[in-house]
Design a protein around this motif. Structure first.
Motif, PDB file in Angstrom:
ATOM      1  N   ALA A  17       9.206  27.121  20.996  1.00  0.00           N
ATOM      2  CA  ALA A  17      10.134  26.742  19.741  1.00  0.00           C
ATOM      3  C   ALA A  17      11.535  26.795  20.169  1.00  0.00           C
ATOM      4  O   ALA A  17      12.270  26.013  19.944  1.00  0.00           O
ATOM      5  N   ALA A  18      11.763  27.878  21.071  1.00  0.00           N
ATOM      6  CA  ALA A  18      12.929  27.994  21.393  1.00  0.00           C
ATOM      7  C   ALA A  18      13.735  26.893  22.364  1.00  0.00           C
ATOM      8  O   ALA A  18      14.942  26.546  22.548  1.00  0.00           O
ATOM      9  N   HIS A  20      13.611  23.849  21.945  1.00  0.00           N
ATOM     10  CA  HIS A  20      14.052  22.597  21.032  1.00  0.00           C
ATOM     11  C   HIS A  20      13.586  21.270  21.562  1.00  0.00           C
ATOM     12  O   HIS A  20      14.443  20.463  21.764  1.00  0.00           O
ATOM     13  N   THR A  21      12.297  21.213  21.859  1.00  0.00           N
ATOM     14  CA  THR A  21      11.826  19.851  22.448  1.00  0.00           C
ATOM     15  C   THR A  21      11.532  19.062  21.325  1.00  0.00           C
ATOM     16  O   THR A  21      10.798  19.576  20.548  1.00  0.00           O
ATOM     17  N   PRO A  22      12.033  17.839  21.283  1.00  0.00           N
ATOM     18  CA  PRO A  22      11.510  17.141  20.253  1.00  0.00           C
ATOM     19  C   PRO A  22      10.125  16.691  20.469  1.00  0.00           C
ATOM     20  O   PRO A  22       9.529  16.380  21.425  1.00  0.00           O
ATOM     21  N   LYS A  23       9.394  16.827  19.388  1.00  0.00           N
ATOM     22  CA  LYS A  23       8.033  16.450  19.201  1.00  0.00           C
ATOM     23  C   LYS A  23       7.748  14.995  19.456  1.00  0.00           C
ATOM     24  O   LYS A  23       6.651  14.651  20.016  1.00  0.00           O
TER      25      LYS A  23
END
Length: 116
Positions: A17-18, A20-23
């Motif tokens: 989550a850290a 910050h990878t776009p889903k």
């Protein structure tokens, strides 16, 4: 190149989550230049090893440590094989370290049964 189900620990989920990878990309680890998945992570891994002052650490050392530790805490070997991606028992055995600690633990377990 085959998809595989990966079940993450809470700690691993926090780390991902850290990032910050776009889903929308479909990749957890993606190259910021190409916006596609990393094909070869060797340079990044070596950079991280150097930054952590862990000289001499190989990627497969981590895999070996995982396999051995998971087995030692009681995860069934078939589950450890699936988690680590080992398809054959022969390859799994190369990563599964059995040492004096394991032999002593086995004797203690047998003694606790009172049959030995």
């Amino acid at each position: 190149d085959e998809p595989r189900l990966i079940v993450l620990t809470a700690r691993a989920k926090e780390a991902v989550a850290a990032l910050h990878t776009p889903k929308a990309t479909g990749y957890v680890f993606r190259n910021p230049k190409t916006k596609t998945r990393w094909v070869d992570v060797k340079k990044r891994f070596l950079r991280a090893v150097k930054a952590a002052d862990l000289h001499g650490l190989w990627f497969h050392d981590l895999r070996r440590s995982f396999v051995t530790r998971a087995r030692r805490v009681g995860v069934p070997e078939s589950v450890v094989m699936r988690m680590s991606g080992h398809r054959t028992r022969a390859v799994f055995e190369r990563y599964n370290v059995v040492d004096t600690q394991d032999l002593r633990a086995a004797v203690r377990a047998l003694e606790s049964l009172g049959h030995v």
